[in-house]
Design a protein around this motif. Structure first.
Motif, PDB file in Angstrom:
ATOM      1  N   ALA A  16       0.833  -1.219   0.000  1.00  0.00           N
ATOM      2  CA  ALA A  16       0.000   0.000   0.000  1.00  0.00           C
ATOM      3  C   ALA A  16       0.859   1.258   0.000  1.00  0.00           C
ATOM      4  N   ASP A  17       1.952   1.244   0.745  1.00  0.00           N
ATOM      5  CA  ASP A  17       2.843   2.410   0.802  1.00  0.00           C
ATOM      6  C   ASP A  17       3.550   2.639  -0.536  1.00  0.00           C
ATOM      7  N   ARG A  19       2.487   1.612  -3.534  1.00  0.00           N
ATOM      8  CA  ARG A  19       1.495   2.065  -4.518  1.00  0.00           C
ATOM      9  C   ARG A  19       1.129   3.529  -4.320  1.00  0.00           C
ATOM     10  N   ARG A  20       1.020   3.956  -3.078  1.00  0.00           N
ATOM     11  CA  ARG A  20       0.736   5.382  -2.815  1.00  0.00           C
ATOM     12  C   ARG A  20       1.854   6.253  -3.382  1.00  0.00           C
ATOM     13  N   LEU A  21       3.085   5.814  -3.231  1.00  0.00           N
ATOM     14  CA  LEU A  21       4.232   6.559  -3.753  1.00  0.00           C
ATOM     15  C   LEU A  21       4.217   6.577  -5.289  1.00  0.00           C
ATOM     16  N   ASP A  23       1.655   6.571  -7.087  1.00  0.00           N
ATOM     17  CA  ASP A  23       0.557   7.452  -7.505  1.00  0.00           C
ATOM     18  C   ASP A  23       0.887   8.941  -7.371  1.00  0.00           C
ATOM     19  N   THR A  24       2.063   9.266  -6.850  1.00  0.00           N
ATOM     20  CA  THR A  24       2.480  10.667  -6.748  1.00  0.00           C
ATOM     21  C   THR A  24       3.479  10.969  -7.865  1.00  0.00           C
ATOM     22  N   HIS A  44      -1.037   8.439 -14.858  1.00  0.00           N
ATOM     23  CA  HIS A  44      -1.214   7.583 -13.686  1.00  0.00           C
ATOM     24  C   HIS A  44      -2.533   6.817 -13.780  1.00  0.00           C
ATOM     25  N   ASP A  46      -4.370   3.855 -10.933  1.00  0.00           N
ATOM     26  CA  ASP A  46      -4.133   3.412  -9.560  1.00  0.00           C
ATOM     27  C   ASP A  46      -2.993   2.399  -9.503  1.00  0.00           C
ATOM     28  N   GLY A  47      -1.914   2.764  -8.838  1.00  0.00           N
ATOM     29  CA  GLY A  47      -0.790   1.866  -8.644  1.00  0.00           C
ATOM     30  C   GLY A  47       0.118   1.669  -9.839  1.00  0.00           C
ATOM     31  N   THR A  70       6.482  -7.417  -1.475  1.00  0.00           N
ATOM     32  CA  THR A  70       6.288  -6.339  -2.439  1.00  0.00           C
ATOM     33  C   THR A  70       7.401  -6.336  -3.472  1.00  0.00           C
ATOM     34  N   LEU A 116      10.866   5.522   1.705  1.00  0.00           N
ATOM     35  CA  LEU A 116       9.808   5.156   2.640  1.00  0.00           C
ATOM     36  C   LEU A 116      10.349   4.957   4.052  1.00  0.00           C
TER      37      LEU A 116
END
Length: 121
Positions: A16-17, A19-21, A23-24, A44, A46-47, A70, A116
């Motif tokens: 999750a961390d 994928r969030r990165l 997405d930025t 972009h 999602d992911g 991951t 991270l």
């Protein structure tokens, strides 16, 4: 769209961390730098972050967790609408390109992990 190269590398971080990165704008900035962004379109989902440029190139970076670990995956596609046959010739038959994609995946995995871990403290 034809897949040309694919490479994966492990990341010691939660999916999750990562994928969030992805997405930025952090991943495009890290992979391309500011100067390189002028030459490609970045999109972009999602992911997944995609880089498209020149007349044939599309790169995608995504993350998954096969077996609970991951991994980031870098893919390079030929998206040429015309002259797709010329892509290998224009790129010196891609000699050494597979190594470059593997190195990019490994370097990006280390950078994501470092980023991270550094932001978690």
């Amino acid at each position: 769209m034809k897949l040309l190269f694919e490479a994966s590398a492990p990341v010691r971080a939660r999916l999750a961390d990562v994928r969030r990165l992805i997405d930025t704008d952090w991943v495009p900035d890290t992979v391309l730098g500011q100067a390189g962004r002028a030459y490609v379109d970045v999109d972009h989902r999602d992911g997944v972050v995609g880089f498209q440029g020149h007349w044939w190139y599309r790169g995608e970076i995504s993350a998954s967790a096969p077996g609970g670990h991951t991994v980031i995956t870098c893919r390079v596609f030929n998206v040429a609408r015309r002259g797709a046959w010329a892509v290998p010739l224009a790129n010196k038959l891609f000699i050494g390109y597979d190594r470059t994609v593997r190195d990019t995946a490994a370097d990006l995995a280390r950078a994501i992990q470092s980023h991270l871990v550094g932001t978690a403290s």
